[in-house]
Scaffold this active site. Structure first.
Site, PDB file in Angstrom:
ATOM      1  N   ILE A   1       0.824  -1.214   0.000  1.00 10.72           N
ATOM      2  CA  ILE A   1       0.000   0.000   0.000  1.00 10.72           C
ATOM      3  C   ILE A   1       0.857   1.264   0.000  1.00 10.72           C
ATOM      4  O   ILE A   1       0.461   2.285  -0.579  1.00 10.72           O
ATOM      5  CB  ILE A   1      -1.026  -0.012   1.174  1.00 10.72           C
ATOM      6  CG1 ILE A   1      -2.166   0.958   0.894  1.00 10.72           C
ATOM      7  CG2 ILE A   1      -0.379   0.279   2.505  1.00 10.72           C
ATOM      8  CD1 ILE A   1      -2.975   0.638  -0.335  1.00 10.72           C
TER       9      ILE A   1
ATOM     10  N   SER B   1      12.361  -1.973   7.197  1.00  9.82           N
ATOM     11  CA  SER B   1      13.235  -2.964   7.836  1.00  9.82           C
ATOM     12  C   SER B   1      14.243  -3.521   6.834  1.00  9.82           C
ATOM     13  O   SER B   1      15.269  -4.074   7.202  1.00  9.82           O
ATOM     14  CB  SER B   1      12.393  -4.092   8.430  1.00  9.82           C
ATOM     15  OG  SER B   1      11.653  -4.708   7.402  1.00  9.82           O
ATOM     16  N   ARG B   2      13.918  -3.377   5.526  1.00  7.83           N
ATOM     17  CA  ARG B   2      14.839  -3.825   4.476  1.00  7.83           C
ATOM     18  C   ARG B   2      15.735  -2.680   4.017  1.00  7.83           C
ATOM     19  O   ARG B   2      16.465  -2.797   3.047  1.00  7.83           O
ATOM     20  CB  ARG B   2      14.045  -4.370   3.279  1.00  7.83           C
ATOM     21  CG  ARG B   2      13.281  -5.638   3.606  1.00  7.83           C
ATOM     22  CD  ARG B   2      12.228  -5.938   2.545  1.00  7.83           C
ATOM     23  NE  ARG B   2      11.178  -4.928   2.539  1.00  7.83           N
ATOM     24  CZ  ARG B   2      11.040  -3.970   1.618  1.00  7.83           C
ATOM     25  NH1 ARG B   2      11.854  -3.910   0.593  1.00  7.83           N
ATOM     26  NH2 ARG B   2      10.069  -3.079   1.702  1.00  7.83           N
TER      27      ARG B   2
ATOM     28  N   LYS C   1      -5.566   1.730   7.716  1.00  8.39           N
ATOM     29  CA  LYS C   1      -6.656   0.959   8.305  1.00  8.39           C
ATOM     30  C   LYS C   1      -6.227  -0.497   8.471  1.00  8.39           C
ATOM     31  O   LYS C   1      -5.423  -0.963   7.671  1.00  8.39           O
ATOM     32  CB  LYS C   1      -7.940   1.037   7.473  1.00  8.39           C
ATOM     33  CG  LYS C   1      -7.810   0.725   5.979  1.00  8.39           C
ATOM     34  CD  LYS C   1      -7.553  -0.637   5.434  1.00  8.39           C
ATOM     35  CE  LYS C   1      -8.166  -1.858   5.946  1.00  8.39           C
ATOM     36  NZ  LYS C   1      -7.849  -3.034   5.059  1.00  8.39           N
TER      37      LYS C   1
ATOM     38  N   ASP D   1      -9.910  -8.029   6.894  1.00  2.00           N
ATOM     39  CA  ASP D   1      -9.018  -6.975   6.389  1.00  2.00           C
ATOM     40  C   ASP D   1      -9.695  -6.237   5.230  1.00  2.00           C
ATOM     41  O   ASP D   1      -9.822  -5.011   5.270  1.00  2.00           O
ATOM     42  CB  ASP D   1      -7.653  -7.536   5.980  1.00  2.00           C
ATOM     43  CG  ASP D   1      -6.774  -6.452   5.382  1.00  2.00           C
ATOM     44  OD1 ASP D   1      -6.162  -5.687   6.146  1.00  2.00           O
ATOM     45  OD2 ASP D   1      -6.729  -6.345   4.138  1.00  2.00           O
TER      46      ASP D   1
HETATM   47  P1  NAP Z   1       2.447  -5.521   3.058  1.00  2.00           P
HETATM   48  O1  NAP Z   1       2.565  -5.462   1.571  1.00  2.00           O
HETATM   49  O2  NAP Z   1       2.662  -6.811   3.743  1.00  2.00           O
HETATM   50  O3  NAP Z   1       3.439  -4.408   3.627  1.00  2.00           O
HETATM   51  C1  NAP Z   1       3.523  -4.084   4.989  1.00  2.00           C
HETATM   52  C2  NAP Z   1       4.912  -3.522   5.248  1.00  2.00           C
HETATM   53  O4  NAP Z   1       4.988  -3.174   6.632  1.00  2.00           O
HETATM   54  C3  NAP Z   1       6.026  -4.529   5.006  1.00  2.00           C
HETATM   55  O5  NAP Z   1       6.480  -4.486   3.682  1.00  2.00           O
HETATM   56  C4  NAP Z   1       7.082  -4.049   5.968  1.00  2.00           C
HETATM   57  O6  NAP Z   1       7.753  -2.973   5.346  1.00  2.00           O
HETATM   58  C5  NAP Z   1       6.318  -3.417   7.121  1.00  2.00           C
HETATM   59  N1  NAP Z   1       6.273  -4.249   8.334  1.00  2.00           N
HETATM   60  C6  NAP Z   1       6.612  -3.849   9.580  1.00  2.00           C
HETATM   61  N2  NAP Z   1       6.424  -4.811  10.468  1.00  2.00           N
HETATM   62  C7  NAP Z   1       5.956  -5.861   9.801  1.00  2.00           C
HETATM   63  C8  NAP Z   1       5.547  -7.154  10.187  1.00  2.00           C
HETATM   64  N3  NAP Z   1       5.611  -7.553  11.467  1.00  2.00           N
HETATM   65  N4  NAP Z   1       5.112  -8.008   9.221  1.00  2.00           N
HETATM   66  C9  NAP Z   1       5.040  -7.604   7.929  1.00  2.00           C
HETATM   67  N5  NAP Z   1       5.408  -6.353   7.510  1.00  2.00           N
HETATM   68  C10 NAP Z   1       5.859  -5.497   8.443  1.00  2.00           C
HETATM   69  O7  NAP Z   1       1.018  -5.006   3.529  1.00  2.00           O
HETATM   70  P2  NAP Z   1       0.082  -3.923   2.823  1.00  2.00           P
HETATM   71  O8  NAP Z   1      -0.826  -4.604   1.879  1.00  2.00           O
HETATM   72  O9  NAP Z   1       0.898  -2.787   2.353  1.00  2.00           O
HETATM   73  O10 NAP Z   1      -0.826  -3.512   4.075  1.00  2.00           O
HETATM   74  C11 NAP Z   1      -0.350  -2.676   5.108  1.00  2.00           C
HETATM   75  C12 NAP Z   1      -1.557  -2.028   5.758  1.00  2.00           C
HETATM   76  O11 NAP Z   1      -2.265  -1.281   4.764  1.00  2.00           O
HETATM   77  C13 NAP Z   1      -2.554  -3.042   6.324  1.00  2.00           C
HETATM   78  O12 NAP Z   1      -3.100  -2.575   7.529  1.00  2.00           O
HETATM   79  C14 NAP Z   1      -3.637  -3.112   5.245  1.00  2.00           C
HETATM   80  O13 NAP Z   1      -4.919  -3.432   5.777  1.00  2.00           O
HETATM   81  C15 NAP Z   1      -3.614  -1.689   4.722  1.00  2.00           C
HETATM   82  N6  NAP Z   1      -4.105  -1.572   3.340  1.00  2.00           N
HETATM   83  C16 NAP Z   1      -3.665  -2.416   2.367  1.00  2.00           C
HETATM   84  C17 NAP Z   1      -4.199  -2.303   1.088  1.00  2.00           C
HETATM   85  C18 NAP Z   1      -3.749  -3.186  -0.052  1.00  2.00           C
HETATM   86  O14 NAP Z   1      -4.333  -3.100  -1.154  1.00  2.00           O
HETATM   87  N7  NAP Z   1      -2.728  -4.013   0.083  1.00  2.00           N
HETATM   88  C19 NAP Z   1      -5.184  -1.355   0.812  1.00  2.00           C
HETATM   89  C20 NAP Z   1      -5.543  -0.481   1.816  1.00  2.00           C
HETATM   90  C21 NAP Z   1      -5.013  -0.607   3.075  1.00  2.00           C
HETATM   91  P3  NAP Z   1       9.346  -2.977   5.241  1.00  2.00           P
HETATM   92  O15 NAP Z   1       9.689  -4.296   4.608  1.00  2.00           O
HETATM   93  O16 NAP Z   1       9.622  -1.797   4.400  1.00  2.00           O
HETATM   94  O17 NAP Z   1       9.825  -2.867   6.670  1.00  2.00           O
END
Ligand code: NAP
Length: 308
Positions: free
Chosen positions: A15, A38-39, A92, A170
């Site tokens: 996101i 973290s990367r 969110k 989610d």
């Molecule tokens: P994601 O692709 O898994 O990315 C989350 C990032 O958070 C990871 O890349 C990592 O970044 C960091 N992180 C820190 N602690 C972590 C942990 N314990 N486990 C995994 N990652 C960790 O997730 P995302 O889809 O971006 O979602 C993140 C948030 O945005 C969620 O709350 C989700 O509900 C919300 N969201 C997502 C979307 C969507 O379409 N994906 C849409 C709207 C809202 P680093 O590697 O850079 O440290």
């Protein structure tokens, strides 16, 4: 014009890349000054840090942070940022529990900083018009159908299946963020949560809610949908049926169909800028409360194991 808000993004996942980076770049009220990953990923040679603590200790001036991590680690990061006097944009859901979000809100108030619990789906193209249309009619029943393929939308996201990751809620909480915005207040009366035998969070849920005057609101969430995906809210009223399709983007009423422009994250950042300028907070936990109630009150059933 006021100086741009100096902002850092924490957590460079899907996101952050898909929405936060482009939305911040497109909004002159903000200046992206640093990232935390973290990367140790860097963006455009900006200062970058492995932890928020390192950023806060460094010689980089920031006013605000956008927390784009999974919800389970959001409280600690937000508490750190608030204690350092920074405004905080929460992806969110705003946290893993309601009490931690309430505490963050109190801490933000005491520190005099903005805390924004963002709900991007409320800014989908048809939602504002749907809210207005419904405000002039009586709702007779509502149905929410949110069925998508988890393998397409959340590949390899282990956190989403862990406690606090919400599983199918989610995406489901996006539907609830719209429903709590356009419908009269409603509460959960029963729920069935389907948990894969090898996972800690539901892959599907069937929920029944009702409003204060007994109007039924049904919700069907399923992550096992292949083929066409559904992100629909259908509301029957005394003035005809309203349908919000494609996650709130397309509105149909008896008067016709309109598809609004996708400005979800542009809308969120415009609102965050206003909140910071006005020195206020916006922390609505109603969607998270309904999800928490589903976990409190819902019947659990075990279903087939899920493997990515
Ligand atoms: P994601 O692709 O898994 O990315 C989350 C990032 O958070 C990871 O890349 C990592 O970044 C960091 N992180 C820190 N602690 C972590 C942990 N314990 N486990 C995994 N990652 C960790 O997730 P995302 O889809 O971006 O979602 C993140 C948030 O945005 C969620 O709350 C989700 O509900 C919300 N969201 C997502 C979307 C969507 O379409 N994906 C849409 C709207 C809202 P680093 O590697 O850079 O440290």
């Amino acid at each position: 014009m006021a100086d741009p808000i100096k902002i850092a993004i924490v957590g460079l996942g899907k996101i952050a890349h898909d929405q936060h980076l482009p939305s911040i770049r497109a909004n002159c009220a903000f200046n992206l000054v640093a990232t935390v990953s973290s990367r140790n990923e860097s963006i455009n040679k900006l200062p970058h840090f492995e932890t928020l603590g390192e950023l806060l200790a460094a010689d980089v001036a920031i006013d605000a942070v956008a927390l784009c991590t999974p919800p389970q680690v959001r409280y600690t990061l937000a508490a750190q940022a608030i204690a350092a006097g920074k405004h905080v944009f929460l992806e969110k859901p705003p946290g893993a529990t309601l009490a931690e979000v309430a505490l963050l809100d109190r801490n933000a108030e005491a520190a005099g900083v903005t805390l924004f619990a963002s709900w991007h789906s409320r800014y989908a193209g048809g939602v504002a018009q749907a809210r207005h249309w419904l405000s002039e009619r009586n709702v007779k029943r509502a149905s929410i159908v949110w069925r998508e393929d988890v393998r397409v939308w959340h590949p390899g996201q282990d956190w989403i299946w862990e406690p606090g990751g919400l599983g199918v809620f989610d995406p489901g909480i996006n539907a609830l963020s719209i429903a709590t915005h356009i419908l009269p207040p409603f509460f959960l009366t029963s729920a069935r949560l389907s948990l894969p035998a090898n996972r800690a969070a539901p892959i599907a849920a069937d929920l029944q809610f009702e409003t204060g005057d007994g109007t039924p609101v049904h919700m069907d969430l399923d992550w096992r949908q292949t083929g066409p995906q559904s992100w629909d809210i259908i509301v029957e009223t005394d003035g005809g049926t309203l349908t919000l399709a494609k996650g709130g983007a397309v509105l149909t009423t008896p008067e016709g169909t309109q598809a609004g422009e996708d400005r979800e994250y542009a809308g969120l950042y415009a609102h965050f800028a206003e909140l910071v300028r006005d020195g206020v907070r916006d922390v609505d936990t109603a969607p998270l409360q309904l999800v928490a109630d589903a976990f409190l009150r819902g019947h659990r059933e075990t279903v087939d194991e899920f493997h990515d």
